[in-house]
Design a protein around this motif. Structure first.
Motif, short mmCIF file in Angstrom:
data_model
loop_
_atom_site.label_atom_id
_atom_site.label_comp_id
_atom_site.label_asym_id
_atom_site.label_seq_id
_atom_site.Cartn_x
_atom_site.Cartn_y
_atom_site.Cartn_z
N ALA A 1 0.83 -1.21 0.00
CA ALA A 1 0.00 0.00 0.00
C ALA A 1 0.86 1.26 0.00
O ALA A 1 0.53 2.25 -0.67
CB ALA A 1 -0.93 0.00 1.22
N GLN A 2 1.96 1.23 0.74
CA GLN A 2 2.86 2.38 0.81
C GLN A 2 3.52 2.64 -0.55
O GLN A 2 3.57 3.79 -1.02
CB GLN A 2 3.93 2.11 1.86
N LEU A 3 3.98 1.58 -1.19
CA LEU A 3 4.61 1.72 -2.51
C LEU A 3 3.59 2.15 -3.55
O LEU A 3 3.88 2.99 -4.42
CB LEU A 3 5.26 0.40 -2.91
N LYS A 4 2.40 1.61 -3.45
CA LYS A 4 1.34 1.97 -4.40
C LYS A 4 1.00 3.45 -4.32
O LYS A 4 0.81 4.12 -5.34
CB LYS A 4 0.09 1.12 -4.13
N GLN A 5 0.93 3.99 -3.10
CA GLN A 5 0.65 5.41 -2.94
C GLN A 5 1.73 6.28 -3.57
O GLN A 5 1.44 7.27 -4.24
CB GLN A 5 0.53 5.75 -1.44
N LEU A 6 2.98 5.92 -3.34
CA LEU A 6 4.10 6.67 -3.92
C LEU A 6 3.99 6.75 -5.44
O LEU A 6 4.23 7.79 -6.04
CB LEU A 6 5.42 6.02 -3.54
N ILE A 7 3.64 5.62 -6.04
CA ILE A 7 3.57 5.57 -7.50
C ILE A 7 2.33 6.28 -8.02
O ILE A 7 2.40 7.05 -8.99
CB ILE A 7 3.59 4.10 -7.97
N LEU B 1 4.32 -2.53 -12.51
CA LEU B 1 4.33 -2.61 -11.06
C LEU B 1 2.97 -2.22 -10.49
O LEU B 1 2.49 -2.82 -9.52
CB LEU B 1 5.41 -1.70 -10.49
N MET B 2 2.31 -1.26 -11.09
CA MET B 2 0.97 -0.86 -10.65
C MET B 2 -0.01 -2.03 -10.82
O MET B 2 -0.88 -2.25 -9.97
CB MET B 2 0.49 0.35 -11.46
N ARG B 3 0.12 -2.77 -11.91
CA ARG B 3 -0.75 -3.93 -12.13
C ARG B 3 -0.50 -5.00 -11.06
O ARG B 3 -1.44 -5.63 -10.57
CB ARG B 3 -0.52 -4.52 -13.51
N VAL B 4 0.74 -5.19 -10.70
CA VAL B 4 1.09 -6.18 -9.66
C VAL B 4 0.53 -5.74 -8.31
O VAL B 4 -0.07 -6.53 -7.58
CB VAL B 4 2.62 -6.35 -9.58
#
Length: 368
Positions: free
Chosen positions: A133-139, A204-207
């Protein structure tokens, strides 16, 4: 090579891996995915020579290990259309991979696994682990501002800066810029600056869309790896020097507009209907107690809306690309957003009043 697997076990990794495979390629092997048995599990791998994605699926039964490549698109189309509770039985013999489901048989052409290209990795430089969730927000907060096929190749991706206990992601296409920071649980021994390509970011967003697991990020000299329990994404890094984004962040702004995000978004969406289809420009006119947003097009059609708003500073009027504004608003949480101005011909700084993340957006003005 002979094994059986449940249809639902193979479908998700097969869909993810297919996203990397290019439909048009110069080498036939690049249209295939590599199927390999590793530790009684099936590994599926696809690549376009720039990005490599591998997914892991649990087998129902393993008879004979091995590896082979087969058409990514054809295998996905077959598996996707099979009944949900199907048991798929695979057998590789000579130059064919046979897929049996009940009384149905599918025979697919194969190419040797030895011909499948692998992304050559290099010496590891740094490693960290982030929540999905943290990485997803950054992206999500920055990816929309990446350039697409720009001759300035270093803009066709996202800049990542890891230093101490802070990770910063930045993207810009020369007309807008988005920045987001997050705190790391463990300090980085070495400051790292890299540019992650656009395709790797999108894959990466899809993953991340279907994963809640922690993601381990391994940065090496020329590559970056994203590792979860059942997915490994490897990508080349973009070589080049990213622009000095700190130098273009507006400072000491004297004019500030505070307005509800949903209200501004709704007005911009309506007014944009009559904006110029090519330039997508809207005009923001601000006074102490209200905001007027207008647009017009080459057919002499006009749209104007006025709303109460909190504006500090001398009255100002500025032209902006409405699509850029909406892209920013779509990433911000609900609540009050702050637009800060230095003047009608200067870039606009957009932030959220109570953002959980340290994030900002910058948009260059339009001449209308």
């Amino acid at each position: 090579m002979k094994f059986s697997i449940e249809r639902d076990q193979i479908l998700r990794p097969l869909q993810l891996v297919n996203g990397v495979v290019e439909r048009r390629q110069t080498l036939p092997i690049l249209g295939n995915i590599l199927l390999t048995i590793i530790d009684d599990k099936l590994q599926l791998t696809g690549t376009d020579l720039e990005v490599e994605l591998s997914g892991i699926a649990n087998l129902k039964q393993l008879t004979t290990p091995g590896s082979v490549t087969v058409s990514a698109r054809k295998l996905l189309d077959i598996c996707r259309l099979l009944p949900e509770d199907s048991i798929l039985e695979f057998a590789h013999d000579a130059h064919r991979l046979t897929l049996a489901v009940g009384k149905s048989r599918y025979s697919l052409a194969t190419l040797p696994a030895t011909e499948f290209p692998k992304v050559n990795d290099s010496t590891d430089v740094t490693q960290l682990t982030l929540d999905a969730a943290q990485l997803k927000q950054l992206i999500e907060r920055t990816q929309f501002a990446m350039a697409q096929q720009d001759v300035r190749y270093y803009l066709n991706g996202t800049f990542w800066h890891l230093e101490g206990k802070t990770m910063t992601t930045v993207a810009t296409d020369g007309h807008r810029l988005s920045l987001c920071k997050t705190a790391l649980t463990q300090a980085q021994d070495v400051a790292t600056k890299i540019i992650v390509p656009r395709k790797a970011i999108m894959e990466l967003m899809r993953v991340l869309a279907s994963s809640n697991e922690a993601i381990t990020i391994v940065v090496s000299t020329n590559h970056i790896r994203f590792i979860s329990a059942d997915i490994v994404l490897v990508s080349k890094l973009i070589e080049g020097r990213f622009p000095d984004y700190q130098a273009i962040i507006p400072k000491n702004c004297q004019q500030h507009l505070r307005i509800d995000r949903d209200l501004l978004k709704a007005i911009l969406t309506r007014v944009s209907i009559l904006s110029n289809e090519k330039y997508r420009g809207v005009r923001l006119a601000m006074q102490t107690d209200h905001l007027r947003i207008s647009a017009s097009n080459s057919e002499h059609e006009e749209a104007t809306e006025e709303v109460a708003a909190n504006f500090e500073g001398e009255q100002n009027e500025i032209g902006m690309n409405v699509n850029y504004l909406l892209d920013v608003l779509n990433t911000l949480p609900k609540g009050i957003v702050i637009l800060s101005f230095l003047g009608a011909d200067k870039s606009v700084l957009i932030e959220h009043e109570a953002d959980a993340l340290e994030a900002l957006n910058i948009i260059m003005p339009l001449r209308l």
